[in-house]
Enzyme design. Structure first.
Site, PDB file in Angstrom:
ATOM      1  N   MET A  36      31.438 -10.598  22.750  1.00 18.95           N
ATOM      2  CA  MET A  36      30.618  -9.971  21.699  1.00 18.95           C
ATOM      3  C   MET A  36      29.133  -9.957  22.038  1.00 18.95           C
ATOM      4  SD  MET A  36      32.230  -8.635  19.181  1.00 18.95           S
ATOM      5  CE  MET A  36      31.175  -8.633  17.734  1.00 18.95           C
ATOM      6  N   CYS A  37      28.794 -10.374  23.266  1.00 25.44           N
ATOM      7  CA  CYS A  37      27.390 -10.295  23.632  1.00 25.44           C
ATOM      8  C   CYS A  37      26.940  -8.841  23.600  1.00 25.44           C
ATOM      9  CB  CYS A  37      27.160 -10.842  25.038  1.00 25.44           C
ATOM     10  SG  CYS A  37      27.554 -12.578  25.173  1.00 25.44           S
ATOM     11  N   GLY A  38      25.692  -8.622  23.223  1.00 28.60           N
ATOM     12  CA  GLY A  38      25.130  -7.271  23.282  1.00 28.60           C
ATOM     13  C   GLY A  38      24.373  -7.121  24.588  1.00 28.60           C
TER      14      GLY A  38
END
Lengths: 310, 229
Positions: free
Chosen positions: A1-3
Site C-alpha cells: 500500500m505504499c504510494g
C-alpha cells in the site's frame, strides 16, 4: 500500500519539481503515511552533494562537527546545513566509496544520499510535513521520485524510509511498492560479496541490485529489464539517476502503476489520483504492463549548462 | 438531469448524494470533477443513467445491477467488477481487472484494458477497443470478451467456458486455450455490438475457447497440470 510517484519535467517548466512531488504525494497520503520522502535531481555540483543522518542523542553538534572534519580531510567542503539529525554539505571531487567509508566509520553517521545531482529528503510522518520541516516545495530539478509508506515488514524510522539511495552508487535512487520475496536469498549472496545492508527493508535490495549492474557496465534500462526476471514477488518500482528516469513492473502485474506522458512531462504513480493532481485533465493514463520496463533520458542540469555557456 | 460536483468532497458524500438523487426518482445524473477518486457509483441497483466527466480510480460502478454508466476518461483497477446487468462504458483506458467476475451486462473499454481483464467472468460481455493485458479472461466461466486490438500474454488461461474474440495479434495463448474460426453468426453479433457502442474494430476475429483438458484431473496428464499450476 505504499504510494510511489515519479515526475520527469521534460519542458523544464517554472514550477519547482518539489512542489509537483509534494502535490502527488499529498494526493496519496491516505495510504497510511508512516514515513515520506522525495528524491530530486537538481542542478548539480562538480563534486558531490552529501546528506547524512547523525546518530540520535544529545551530542548532535559534536557528531556533526566530527563528520564535517572527516569530509574536509578529503576535499573542500561548502554549504554545510544542519537540520535536526540531518546534515547536508557539498564536497569537491572525491572518490565516493572513500568518502562514504570515512563518514560512516565507527557509526559516526549514515549517508542518506550522495550524488552530483541527487538530494533525498525523508522523514517519519506524512508528506505535508516534508514541506513544513524542510521546504521541499522549493526544490528545483528536472526529475524526482517520491514515496509515502505503509510499513508492513520492517521498522518505521528514517533509515527505513524511502526513497532509498543505492548506497555506494552516486545519483541512483529507488522507490518501491510491493514485496521482494527473494530478498533474503539475494541479501545473503550480496553480503558474502561484502555489501553492507543498512535496513531490514526488502526494498533496499533493488538499489543494491541495480548499483551492481551499473558497476558491471549495464545501462539503467538494461539493469531494470534484467531485474523483472531476477527479483521475485509483486512489485512496481521507479528508479532514476542523473540522466535516466524509469519504471519497472513485476511479470504478474500484481501492483498498480499508472503512467501518463504529455509533451511537457512523464508522470507515474500507483494511483491516477496523483497524476490528476499535477496534470489536470490534459493527459491520457495507462496501466503499465506485466514485466514492462520503460526509461526516459532526462534533460541535463540547467545550472551546469549555463555555467558552461558563460 | 442532476449534476453533482465532486470537487473537495469525500467519496461517501458523493455516493450518498448520488444514491439519494436516484432514490428520489432522478433518471439522469452527471458527476463532474471526479479527479480519479476510487469507488464512485458503486452498487447502483437501478437503470439510472450516470455520466462521469473525467477519470475515475478503482472499482468504479462495481457491484451494480442495471446501471447505464459512462466514464468520460480513464478508469483504475476493477472497473464494473461484479456487474450483474446494465452497461458500463469507459472512454479511455482501464487498469487491471476490468469487468472481473461480472455476471451479466456489457462493459466497454474504448481504449486499452490492462492485466486480468474479464477474469472469472460468469456471464455478460466485455468489449475492448484497444489491446488487452496479461491473463485476460483467466478462469472465465461464461460470457464473451471481444478484443479489437492485440491480445496480451497468457490469454484465456485455464478457462471453463466463455469465449474471447481477438482482432489483432495474440502475444501468447494461456494454458488450455484453443484457437478456432469465428462463425458468420458470431461475427455479425460482434460487429453489431461494436457499432452500437461506436467502437472501430477489424473485419475478422479469431475465437479463443477452452480446450477442456483441464476440466477433469487426469493422472496421465500430470505434465499439463504442472504447467497450468
Amino acid at each position: 500500500m505504499c504510494g510511489i510517484v515519479g515526475y520527469l519535467d521534460t519542458s523544464r517548466g517554472s514550477r519547482p519539481i518539489g512542489t509537483t512531488l509534494l502535490a502527488m504525494l499529498t494526493a496519496l497520503d491516505r495510504r497510511v503515511p508512516d514515513s515520506a520522502g522525495v528524491a530530486v535531481w537538481g542542478e548539480g555540483v562538480d563534486g558531490f552533494t552529501v546528506r547524512v543522518a547523525l546518530p540520535d542523542g544529545d551530542e548532535l553538534a559534536a557528531h556533526g562537527t566530527r563528520v564535517v572534519r572527516r569530509a574536509r580531510e578529503l576535499a573542500r567542503v561548502s554549504g554545510v546545513v544542519a537540520h535536526g539529525p540531518l546534515l547536508t554539505f557539498d564536497i569537491g571531487k572525491v572518490d565516493a566509496h572513500e568518502l562514504v567509508a570515512a563518514l560512516e566509520r565507527d557509526g559516526a553517521a549514515e549517508v542518506v544520499s550522495l550524488g552530483h545531482r541527487l538530494a533525498i529528503v525523508k522523514q517519519v510522518g506524512a508528506p505535508r510535513n516534508l514541506d513544513t520541516e524542510f521546504g521541499i516545495g522549493k526544490l528545483a530539478g528536472s526529475h524526482g521520485l517520491g514515496h509515502t509508506r505503509l510499513s508492513t515488514e520492517s521498522r518505521v524510522d528514517l533509515s527505513h524510509s524511502q526513497p532509498f539511495w543505492a548506497h555506494g552508487t552516486p545519483d541512483l535512487a529507488v522507490v518501491h511498492n510491493g514485496h521482494i520475496t527473494n530478498y533474503h536469498r539475494l541479501r545473503r549472496r550480496y553480503e558474502q560479496d561484502g555489501v553492507r545492508f543498512y535496513t531490514e527493508n526488502d526494498s533496499e535490495v533493488i538499489g543494491v541490485y541495480l548499483g551492481r549492474k551499473l558497476a558491471a557496465g549495464a545501462t539503467l534500462h538494461e539493469a531494470m529489464r534484467d531485474s523483472v526476471r531476477e527479483l521475485d514477488g509483486s512489485f512496481s518500482y521507479l528508479a532514476a539517476t542523473g540522466d535516466t528516469f524509469g519504471f519497472a513492473k513485476d511479470p504478474y502485474c500484481l501492483k498498480p502503476l499508472i503512467v501518463a506522458e504529455t509533451p511537457d512531462a512523464v508522470a507515474i504513480a500507483n494511483e491516477e489520483i496523483a497524476l490528476h493532481a499535477v496534470l489536470g485533465n490534459g493527459y491520457r493514463a495507462r496501466e503499465a504492463g506485466a514485466a514492462e520496463v520503460a526509461t526516459w533520458t532526462t534533460p541535463p542540469a540547467r545550472g551546469r549548462q549555463k555555467r558552461r555557456a558563460a | 438531469m442532476r449534476t453533482i460536483d465532486c470537487h473537495g468532497r469525500s467519496v461517501r458524500d458523493i455516493n450518498v448524494e448520488l444514491k439519494t438523487a436516484i432514490g428520489s426518482g432522478e433518471r439522469d445524473v452527471r458527476l463532474v470533477n471526479p479527479d480519479a477518486r476510487h469507488n464512485l457509483a458503486v452498487a447502483v441497483l437501478t437503470d439510472a443513467r450516470i455520466t462521469i466527466d473525467g477519470p475515475v480510480g478503482y472499482y468504479c460502478g462495481g457491484m451494480s445491477d442495471g446501471v447505464r454508466l459512462t466514464v468520460r476518461g480513464s478508469a483504475g483497477w476493477g472497473v464494473a467488477e461484479c456487474l450483474l446487468s446494465g452497461e458500463v462504458v469507459v472512454e479511455g483506458n482501464a487498469g487491471n481487472g476490468a469487468a472481473a467476475s461480472i455476471r451479466g451486462g456489457t462493459v466497454v473499454v474504448k481504449g486499452d484494458a490492462a492485466a486480468r481483464a474479464g477474469i472469472a467472468m460468469k456471464g455478460g460481455r466485455l468489449v475492448i477497443g484497444g489491446d488487452c493485458g496479461y491473463m485476460t479472461g483467466f478462469m472465465m466461466q461464461r460470457g464473451r470478451i471481444v478484443v479489437c486490438g492485440n491480445g496480451g500474454p497468457a490469454l484465456a488461461d485455464s478457462m471453463y467456458e466463455g469465449v474471447v474474440f481477438v482482432g489483432g495479434e495474440i502475444a501468447e495463448l494461456g494454458n488450455d486455450a484453443v484457437v478456432s474460426d469465428t462463425t458468420a453468426e458470431e461475427l455479425a453479433e460482434i460487429h453489431a455490438t461494436l457499432e452500437r457502442y461506436g467502437v472501430k474494430g477489424p473485419d475478422a476475429f479469431r475465437k479463443v475457447a477452452s480446450g477442456r483438458k483441464l476440466w477433469n484431473y487426469d493422472t496421465k496428464e500430470r505434465e499439463a497440470w504442472k504447467a497450468a499450476l
